[in-house]
Enzyme design. Structure first.
Site, PDB file in Angstrom:
ATOM      1  N   GLU A  44     -25.795  -3.342 -41.135  1.00  0.00           N
ATOM      2  CA  GLU A  44     -27.037  -2.940 -42.033  1.00  0.00           C
ATOM      3  C   GLU A  44     -28.020  -3.957 -41.077  1.00  0.00           C
ATOM      4  O   GLU A  44     -27.813  -4.963 -40.938  1.00  0.00           O
ATOM      5  CB  GLU A  44     -26.728  -3.332 -43.241  1.00  0.00           C
ATOM      6  CG  GLU A  44     -27.974  -2.946 -43.846  1.00  0.00           C
ATOM      7  CD  GLU A  44     -28.463  -4.066 -45.120  1.00  0.00           C
ATOM      8  OE1 GLU A  44     -29.486  -4.578 -45.016  1.00  0.00           O
ATOM      9  OE2 GLU A  44     -27.812  -4.250 -45.986  1.00  0.00           O
ATOM     10  N   CYS A  74     -34.124  -6.918 -46.150  1.00  0.00           N
ATOM     11  CA  CYS A  74     -34.124  -5.701 -45.386  1.00  0.00           C
ATOM     12  C   CYS A  74     -34.947  -4.681 -45.731  1.00  0.00           C
ATOM     13  O   CYS A  74     -35.352  -3.653 -45.235  1.00  0.00           O
ATOM     14  CB  CYS A  74     -32.813  -5.218 -44.843  1.00  0.00           C
ATOM     15  SG  CYS A  74     -31.628  -4.926 -46.093  1.00  0.00           S
TER      16      CYS A  74
HETATM   17  N1  LIG Z   1     -33.086  -6.511 -41.681  1.00  0.00           N
HETATM   18  C1  LIG Z   1     -32.552  -7.463 -42.333  1.00  0.00           C
HETATM   19  O1  LIG Z   1     -31.924  -7.225 -43.201  1.00  0.00           O
HETATM   20  C2  LIG Z   1     -32.017  -8.733 -41.531  1.00  0.00           C
HETATM   21  C3  LIG Z   1     -32.850  -9.170 -40.132  1.00  0.00           C
HETATM   22  N2  LIG Z   1     -32.714 -10.206 -39.657  1.00  0.00           N
HETATM   23  C4  LIG Z   1     -33.349 -10.689 -38.486  1.00  0.00           C
HETATM   24  O2  LIG Z   1     -32.483 -11.057 -37.584  1.00  0.00           O
HETATM   25  C5  LIG Z   1     -33.039 -12.533 -37.081  1.00  0.00           C
HETATM   26  C6  LIG Z   1     -32.031 -13.380 -37.084  1.00  0.00           C
HETATM   27  O3  LIG Z   1     -31.355 -13.755 -38.260  1.00  0.00           O
HETATM   28  P1  LIG Z   1     -29.816 -14.042 -38.356  1.00  0.00           P
HETATM   29  O4  LIG Z   1     -29.556 -13.691 -39.715  1.00  0.00           O
HETATM   30  O5  LIG Z   1     -29.222 -15.246 -37.735  1.00  0.00           O
HETATM   31  O6  LIG Z   1     -29.176 -12.791 -37.721  1.00  0.00           O
HETATM   32  P2  LIG Z   1     -28.331 -12.439 -36.728  1.00  0.00           P
HETATM   33  O7  LIG Z   1     -27.802 -11.067 -36.366  1.00  0.00           O
HETATM   34  O8  LIG Z   1     -28.701 -13.405 -35.335  1.00  0.00           O
HETATM   35  O9  LIG Z   1     -26.819 -13.092 -36.997  1.00  0.00           O
HETATM   36  C7  LIG Z   1     -25.850 -12.550 -38.011  1.00  0.00           C
HETATM   37  C8  LIG Z   1     -24.645 -13.146 -37.870  1.00  0.00           C
HETATM   38  O10 LIG Z   1     -24.010 -12.495 -36.685  1.00  0.00           O
HETATM   39  C9  LIG Z   1     -23.577 -13.222 -35.422  1.00  0.00           C
HETATM   40  N3  LIG Z   1     -23.867 -12.663 -34.398  1.00  0.00           N
HETATM   41  C10 LIG Z   1     -25.118 -12.396 -33.973  1.00  0.00           C
HETATM   42  N4  LIG Z   1     -25.321 -11.995 -32.708  1.00  0.00           N
HETATM   43  C11 LIG Z   1     -23.971 -11.890 -32.100  1.00  0.00           C
HETATM   44  C12 LIG Z   1     -23.380 -11.404 -31.244  1.00  0.00           C
HETATM   45  N5  LIG Z   1     -23.894 -10.851 -30.095  1.00  0.00           N
HETATM   46  N6  LIG Z   1     -22.213 -11.423 -30.958  1.00  0.00           N
HETATM   47  C13 LIG Z   1     -21.218 -11.967 -32.138  1.00  0.00           C
HETATM   48  N7  LIG Z   1     -21.870 -12.445 -33.148  1.00  0.00           N
HETATM   49  C14 LIG Z   1     -23.453 -12.461 -33.446  1.00  0.00           C
HETATM   50  C15 LIG Z   1     -24.401 -14.637 -36.039  1.00  0.00           C
HETATM   51  O11 LIG Z   1     -23.524 -15.594 -35.467  1.00  0.00           O
HETATM   52  C16 LIG Z   1     -24.409 -14.381 -37.379  1.00  0.00           C
HETATM   53  O12 LIG Z   1     -23.033 -15.162 -37.925  1.00  0.00           O
HETATM   54  C17 LIG Z   1     -34.127 -12.693 -37.964  1.00  0.00           C
HETATM   55  O13 LIG Z   1     -35.191 -13.490 -37.615  1.00  0.00           O
HETATM   56  C18 LIG Z   1     -34.499 -11.321 -38.415  1.00  0.00           C
HETATM   57  O14 LIG Z   1     -35.469 -10.641 -37.526  1.00  0.00           O
HETATM   58  C19 LIG Z   1     -31.884 -11.251 -40.263  1.00  0.00           C
HETATM   59  C20 LIG Z   1     -31.568 -10.945 -41.610  1.00  0.00           C
HETATM   60  C21 LIG Z   1     -31.259  -9.722 -42.196  1.00  0.00           C
HETATM   61  O1  LIG Z   2     -33.226  -5.808 -51.675  1.00  0.00           O
HETATM   62  C1  LIG Z   2     -31.872  -6.078 -51.838  1.00  0.00           C
HETATM   63  O2  LIG Z   2     -31.759  -6.441 -52.936  1.00  0.00           O
HETATM   64  C2  LIG Z   2     -30.995  -6.257 -50.704  1.00  0.00           C
HETATM   65  C3  LIG Z   2     -31.614  -6.197 -49.465  1.00  0.00           C
HETATM   66  C4  LIG Z   2     -30.839  -6.382 -48.293  1.00  0.00           C
HETATM   67  O3  LIG Z   2     -29.668  -5.778 -48.348  1.00  0.00           O
HETATM   68  C5  LIG Z   2     -31.036  -7.266 -47.155  1.00  0.00           C
HETATM   69  O4  LIG Z   2     -32.060  -7.880 -47.351  1.00  0.00           O
HETATM   70  O5  LIG Z   2     -30.000  -7.409 -46.423  1.00  0.00           O
END
Ligand SMILES: NC(=O)C1=CN([C@@H]2O[C@H](COP(=O)(O)OP(=O)(O)OC[C@H]3O[C@@H](n4cnc5c(N)ncnc54)[C@H](O)[C@@H]3O)[C@@H](O)[C@H]2O)C=CC1
Ligand SMILES: O=C(O)CCC(=O)C(=O)O
Length: 523
Positions: free
Chosen positions: A264, A301
């Site tokens: 997601e 998200c």
């Molecule tokens: N749309 C959404 O629900 C979300 C978006 N984000 C976005 O992601 C950015 C970074 O936030 P994070 O939560 O740290 O997300 P992230 O995607 O960088 O990391 C999430 C997990 O995946 C692992 N990971 C990331 N890239 C990887 C790779 N290439 N290979 C293996 N493992 C990998 C990380 O170590 C961590 O455990 C935020 O600034 C935001 O822009 C973050 C959280 C939720």
């Molecule tokens: O809005 C929610 O309750 C869930 C949102 C979500 O799945 C996320 O931010 O990763």
């Protein structure tokens, strides 16, 4: 419980890998204790144990797995306030939010216990033999869903409980009969260890095989890459960035045996304000919108990152209501210094874009706090510049002024896959809404009316998914009971004697579960 800073492999604290510390979200300072990243050997051992546990675990009685999930829920509650305190420090999220999220996590585990007891997740279908059928007899065909194998689960930074170590992916994988190797998010290792120890305790109490659950730490990406590349891992659950999710999809697809990744990722969740709704309550919608936009510093998200409306007095009322509300919103601590930096860069890019106007900002704050922001542009500018469609993770949103419904349609038609779309409407808007629905169905996982997508209900009819890049596979959901489908696959048994069949397929239906016989639900 005292934190050990070590991985939990087969129920035991293990590992002497590279040291790192958690960082307090509010201050950016390191906090005790030292954590140890999993080594290649640790990943190998966790996967080997998960593989060894798989056959025994997947055939445990659904009632035993249900009791295991309920024991995990209780063990999480038994941690008590220290879980909330640690989680507040690591994530910067407030107490009330985290207490609510703990309730959601526990509720989710209990919901899957109910799914196991009800039994239709097994998807049983029976086409009895027709030996006299002409021109050819029909064999006896019996289908049930089986667990896919050990699952790698990546905890999300923005939901340190409900989408993390014992969150929805873990609950649905364990319910399906899959051992889980969880990779803790580096932003909340202490919270992860507390929850991981609760899962391990419940596994021991319930007599589950030791490899049913492991938890691995890492402050980088190597452990996650090793895990997804390990031949014993059969599927991946992930919530996070588009960059991270697509990297894992690529890795999984390039394995000698490719596996599915249920990621997601990014979504800007369009909000369409239809004319009668704007005319009758534009200002009130503006105020409610700011509540949804700034909840949790916008780190959802499902955050409403894009607003579409036809220009006029109603939109002006919406914008005044939103601006007045936004200007009073205090800056909030963001999850990590990195997420804060990325948010500030996204806002700066919008500010620097000549086709974009800053409408309002929330109150300023400290170094790790996100200041909310509302921008506007025209439909023509939006359509001409793909960068305006990028997710800015945090409390920022872009209003697209459209000349007419046709332009709203054109913008929606251009959008990538989304988790949600919201329509604000009055009865006089129903015709316009009806015309937009087919297009929205093609692009989003959930269409909602007179509300905003944040705060996903955990239930049986929920879809928290959507076409790429909202998720890697829009056919299912990562929230709600349907999520169990990620980790199941169908097997058909042809002409097996009754005694060799699994119990759910035996003629007498000893488990008393719902089944389809010859295409019809069994009476
Ligand atoms: N749309 C959404 O629900 C979300 C978006 N984000 C976005 O992601 C950015 C970074 O936030 P994070 O939560 O740290 O997300 P992230 O995607 O960088 O990391 C999430 C997990 O995946 C692992 N990971 C990331 N890239 C990887 C790779 N290439 N290979 C293996 N493992 C990998 C990380 O170590 C961590 O455990 C935020 O600034 C935001 O822009 C973050 C959280 C939720
Ligand atoms: O809005 C929610 O309750 C869930 C949102 C979500 O799945 C996320 O931010 O990763």
């Amino acid at each position: 419980m005292t934190l050990t800073g070590r991985n939990i492999i087969g129920g035991r604290p293990e590992g002497e890998g590279t040291a790192f510390r958690a960082v307090a979200a509010a201050t950016g300072r390191e906090i005790e204790p030292t954590f140890h990243a999993a080594t290649a050997d640790d990943v190998d051992r966790a996967c080997a144990l998960a593989d060894q546990a798989f056959d025994a675990y997947r055939e445990t009685d659904p009632e035993r797995r249900a009791a295991f999930l309920e024991a995990i829920a209780q063990a999480i509650l038994d941690i008590g306030d220290s879980l909330i305190v640690r989680c507040m420090e690591e994530s910067g999220l407030p107490r009330a939010r985290l207490e609510g999220e703990r309730g959601r996590t526990v509720g989710q585990l209990r919901m899957f216990a109910g799914v196991l007891r009800e039994g239709s997740f097994l998807g049983v279908r029976i086409d009895p033999a027709l030996p006299d059928r002409q021109p050819l007899p029909r064999p006896d065909l019996r289908l049930r869903n089986v667990a896919v194998g050990p699952v790698a689960v990546f905890g999300a930074s923005n939901f340190p409980l409900a989408f993390s170590v014992a969150g929805g992916d873990t609950a649905s994988a364990l319910a399906a009969g899959c051992p889980v190797v969880a990779k803790a998010h580096p932003a909340h290792p202490g919270t992860s260890e507390l929850v991981g120890a609760a899962v391990a305790k419940a596994a021991a109490q319930c007599g589950m095989p030791e490899g049913v659950f492991s938890l691995l730490f890492d402050d980088g990406i190597v452990v996650g890459q090793r895990l997804v590349s390990d031949s014993r891992i059969a599927a991946v659950g992930f919530t996070g960035s588009r960059t991270g999710g697509t990297a894992l999809m690529k890795l999984a697809a390039e394995r000698p045996v490719p596996i599915p990744v249920y990621a997601e990722m990014s979504s800007i969740n369009p909000v369409v304000l239809l004319p009668d709704a704007l005319a009758s309550r534009g200002g009130a919608i503006g105020k409610a919108f700011v509540g949804a936009l700034t909840l949790g510093s916008g780190q959802f998200c499902t955050n409403p990152g894009l607003v579409l409306a036809v220009e006029g007095a109603g939109l002006d009322a919406f914008l005044s209501g939103a601006a007045a509300a936004l200007e009073g919103v205090a800056a909030q601590t963001m999850l990590t210094p990195g997420i804060h930096r990325t948010y500030c860069a996204g806002v700066a890019a919008l500010e620097a874009n000549e086709a974009v106007t800053l409408l309002a900002r929330g109150r300023g704050g400290g170094e790790t706090q996100g200041q909310a922001a509302l921008f506007a542009t025209s439909a023509a500018a939006f359509l001409a510049d793909h960068r305006l469609e990028a997710e800015v993770f945090g409390a920022a949103s872009l209003v697209v002024r459209c000349r007419d419904i046709g332009e709203i349609r054109a913008v929606l038609a251009r959008l990538e896959g989304q988790l949600t779309a919201a329509l604000h409407m009055e009865p006089g808007d129903h015709e316009a809404a009806r015309a937009l629905l087919p297009m929205l169905e093609r692009r989003v996982g959930r269409i909602l009316v007179n509300g905003f997508g944040t705060g996903v209900e955990v239930g049986h009819a929920m879809v928290h998914g959507g076409p790429y890049p909202a998720t890697s596979d829009g056919r299912t959901t990562s929230v709600g009971s349907l999520a169990i489908q990620h980790f199941l696959r169908p097997v058909c048994y042809q002409d097996l004697p009754d005694t060799l069949l699994p119990r759910e397929l035996q003629q007498a239906n000893p488990l008393g579960i719902p089944r389809r016989i010859d295409g019809r639900h069994e009476a």
